[in-house]
Design a protein around this motif. Sequence first.
Motif, short mmCIF file in Angstrom:
data_model
loop_
_atom_site.label_atom_id
_atom_site.label_comp_id
_atom_site.label_asym_id
_atom_site.label_seq_id
_atom_site.Cartn_x
_atom_site.Cartn_y
_atom_site.Cartn_z
N ALA A 8 5.40 0.37 -0.02
CA ALA A 8 5.10 -0.46 1.00
C ALA A 8 3.74 -0.63 1.27
CB ALA A 8 5.81 0.15 2.63
N MET A 9 2.85 0.49 1.00
CA MET A 9 1.37 0.16 1.11
C MET A 9 1.01 -0.74 0.11
SD MET A 9 0.06 1.61 3.62
CE MET A 9 -1.67 1.83 2.96
N GLY A 10 1.97 -0.76 -1.10
CA GLY A 10 1.37 -1.78 -2.25
C GLY A 10 2.03 -3.10 -2.27
N GLY A 11 2.63 -3.55 -1.09
CA GLY A 11 3.24 -4.73 -0.96
C GLY A 11 4.57 -4.83 -1.74
N VAL A 12 5.24 -3.73 -2.03
CA VAL A 12 6.42 -3.88 -2.77
C VAL A 12 7.62 -3.61 -1.79
CG1 VAL A 12 7.95 -2.46 -4.45
CG2 VAL A 12 5.47 -2.69 -4.78
N MET A 58 -0.13 -1.13 -8.25
CA MET A 58 0.30 -2.16 -9.18
C MET A 58 -0.31 -3.62 -9.21
SD MET A 58 4.20 -3.61 -10.08
CE MET A 58 4.37 -4.14 -8.34
N ALA A 59 -0.27 -4.12 -7.72
CA ALA A 59 -0.68 -5.46 -7.68
C ALA A 59 -2.30 -5.56 -7.55
CB ALA A 59 0.02 -5.88 -6.10
N ALA A 60 -2.73 -4.58 -7.17
CA ALA A 60 -4.41 -4.74 -7.00
C ALA A 60 -4.77 -4.62 -8.43
CB ALA A 60 -4.78 -3.75 -6.14
N VAL A 61 -4.09 -3.76 -9.49
CA VAL A 61 -4.70 -3.69 -10.63
C VAL A 61 -4.56 -4.75 -11.42
CG1 VAL A 61 -4.35 -2.50 -13.04
CG2 VAL A 61 -4.30 -1.18 -10.64
N VAL A 62 -3.35 -5.58 -11.35
CA VAL A 62 -2.88 -6.77 -12.19
C VAL A 62 -3.86 -7.88 -11.58
CG1 VAL A 62 -1.03 -8.47 -12.55
CG2 VAL A 62 -0.27 -6.16 -12.61
N TRP A 63 -3.97 -8.04 -10.19
CA TRP A 63 -4.80 -8.89 -9.67
C TRP A 63 -6.27 -9.04 -10.10
CZ3 TRP A 63 -3.35 -13.11 -6.61
CH2 TRP A 63 -4.38 -14.05 -6.13
N SER A 64 -6.74 -7.74 -9.93
CA SER A 64 -8.06 -7.52 -10.37
C SER A 64 -8.60 -7.77 -11.83
CB SER A 64 -8.70 -5.86 -10.31
OG SER A 64 -8.50 -5.48 -8.77
N GLN A 65 -7.55 -7.41 -12.64
CA GLN A 65 -7.76 -7.73 -14.16
C GLN A 65 -7.32 -8.97 -14.73
OE1 GLN A 65 -8.73 -5.32 -16.65
NE2 GLN A 65 -9.47 -4.04 -14.99
N GLY A 123 -8.70 -7.11 -4.33
CA GLY A 123 -7.53 -7.59 -4.07
C GLY A 123 -6.50 -6.49 -3.40
N ARG A 124 -5.64 -6.64 -2.46
CA ARG A 124 -5.14 -5.42 -1.84
C ARG A 124 -4.06 -6.05 -0.73
NH1 ARG A 124 -7.35 -0.02 0.79
NH2 ARG A 124 -5.60 1.21 0.55
N PRO A 125 -2.71 -5.67 -0.98
CA PRO A 125 -1.95 -6.16 0.29
C PRO A 125 -2.29 -5.89 1.69
CG PRO A 125 -0.82 -4.98 -1.46
CD PRO A 125 -2.41 -4.65 -1.64
N ARG A 126 -2.43 -6.75 2.63
CA ARG A 126 -2.75 -6.46 3.81
C ARG A 126 -1.57 -6.16 4.85
NH1 ARG A 126 -5.82 -11.64 6.62
NH2 ARG A 126 -7.15 -11.20 4.81
N HIS A 127 -0.59 -6.77 4.44
CA HIS A 127 0.95 -6.66 5.41
C HIS A 127 2.05 -6.62 4.44
CE1 HIS A 127 -1.80 -8.01 8.71
NE2 HIS A 127 -1.63 -9.25 8.31
N THR A 128 2.77 -5.97 4.70
CA THR A 128 4.21 -5.99 4.10
C THR A 128 5.26 -6.14 5.17
OG1 THR A 128 3.23 -4.49 2.31
CG2 THR A 128 5.74 -4.87 2.48
N VAL A 129 6.29 -6.89 4.99
CA VAL A 129 7.46 -7.28 5.64
C VAL A 129 8.67 -7.43 4.87
CG1 VAL A 129 8.53 -9.19 7.14
CG2 VAL A 129 5.98 -9.04 7.13
N LEU A 130 9.59 -6.28 5.52
CA LEU A 130 10.78 -6.00 4.48
C LEU A 130 11.84 -6.53 5.77
CD1 LEU A 130 12.49 -4.62 2.61
CD2 LEU A 130 12.35 -2.56 4.00
N ALA A 131 12.86 -7.40 5.09
CA ALA A 131 13.82 -8.04 5.87
C ALA A 131 13.28 -8.25 7.33
CB ALA A 131 14.99 -6.95 5.83
N GLY A 132 12.45 -9.25 7.39
CA GLY A 132 12.01 -9.47 8.51
C GLY A 132 11.15 -8.47 9.56
#
Length: 433
Positions: A84-88, A333-340, A413-422
């Motif tokens: 969840a912290m990683g936007g997943v 994961m997302a931050a590494v791929v975005w950065s690179q 780059g980093r997820p700011r918010h994560t929303v799961l099923a609303g």
Amino acid sequence: MVAELVILGGRLAESAASGDPVDVLIESGRIAAVLPAGEAPMARRTLDAADAWIMPGFVDIQVHFRTPGATDSEDIASGAAGAAMGGVTACVMMPNTSPPIDSPDMVAEVLALAAEAPCDVRTSAAITAGRAGRQLTDMAALYAAGVRVFTDDGDCVADDALMEAALALTTRLPGAVISQHAEDPAMVAGGAVNAGAVARRLGLRGRPAEAEVSMVRRDLALARRTGGRYHVLHLSTAAAAESIQLAKRDGVAATAEVTPQHLVLSEDDVERLGTSGKMNPPLRRTSDVAALRRALIDGTLDAVATDHAPHHPSLKDRSLAEAPPGMIGVETMAAVVWSQLVATGAMTPARFVEVVSTAPARIAGLAAHGRPVVAGSPANIAVFDPTVRWTVDATALQSRSTNSPWHGETLTGRPRHTVLAGRPVMVDHELCA
């Protein structure tokens, strides 16, 4: 009208050309409308997406949450919190647990533990009973229990007849896929790092690239013969990527994933990272890293998955030869791929969404995830800040383990918010209660 939740003023990655900010209205777990910014009605709750991207939630189809059997290293609660912290918003657990996940009862047990997690946690199941490589599991019964991904990950299904039979079964189980840890076990036995200059310098037995290449080519031939669906876990070599490309051109139902670490790190980083740089398949040559990046960008490789593999610090506090392989990564994961790749201009935001969300969801049959941010889609969403810079502190991540190769690295780059099923599960870099 008072909306349930509105995400305010972000841009959609699918509409990167215009870049016009929008408001996303969410009701009853689904996207109710996407409106020009400033046109949203009043809402009971709002999330600020100014200067950020609104994207489908990320999907990680290879994680090890160590449940059951090794929850001192990780459990579903800690793993899902990191997700969840990683936007997943969805992930797929691997079945190399103790005992292995190889029966419908085991599937039900782990899914029950995941019911309240801040991420949609699914599980794969073993291809062979006990992951012993001698007989197939009851794949039809596991499929009926909800499994779509079958793998002996951690081990390779080396027996030709068993692998052929498993692939053939996918033709009768719609959406099922055989996911292979593609390393010939006879060729990698006792190996700790890539077979090459670093292994020789450290006096360690290596795991040769040919072990992966030969197994991928064998499996592709079997997939071609049976018409079955085949997926390569954590592909690590240029030659194996080329084999995937050729097979796809021939119409073979094949896909492949690559980890963030194989896109960035090489065997030259092992000495610097120590046991946090040990994984299977191993970090390869710099030429492989460059080839894998090209293959991900051009579509030869389909998805990014982390192979998130936590180990209690006491297990990693050993020699390279003795320590277990694996690195944590679901939160970064997302931050590494975005950065690179994205921040450097090598990959577009739209392709980023494809490889970290849309494609992995499609491969694993996660129909509620990886969907475009449009009215009617399930509200599984990541709001991603593309410019924030932050330094990874492995001790501050959600995992129970700290074996991150990114500790001390500054990412963009980093997820700011994560929303799961609303439902917001992470807001402004903090987990929701």
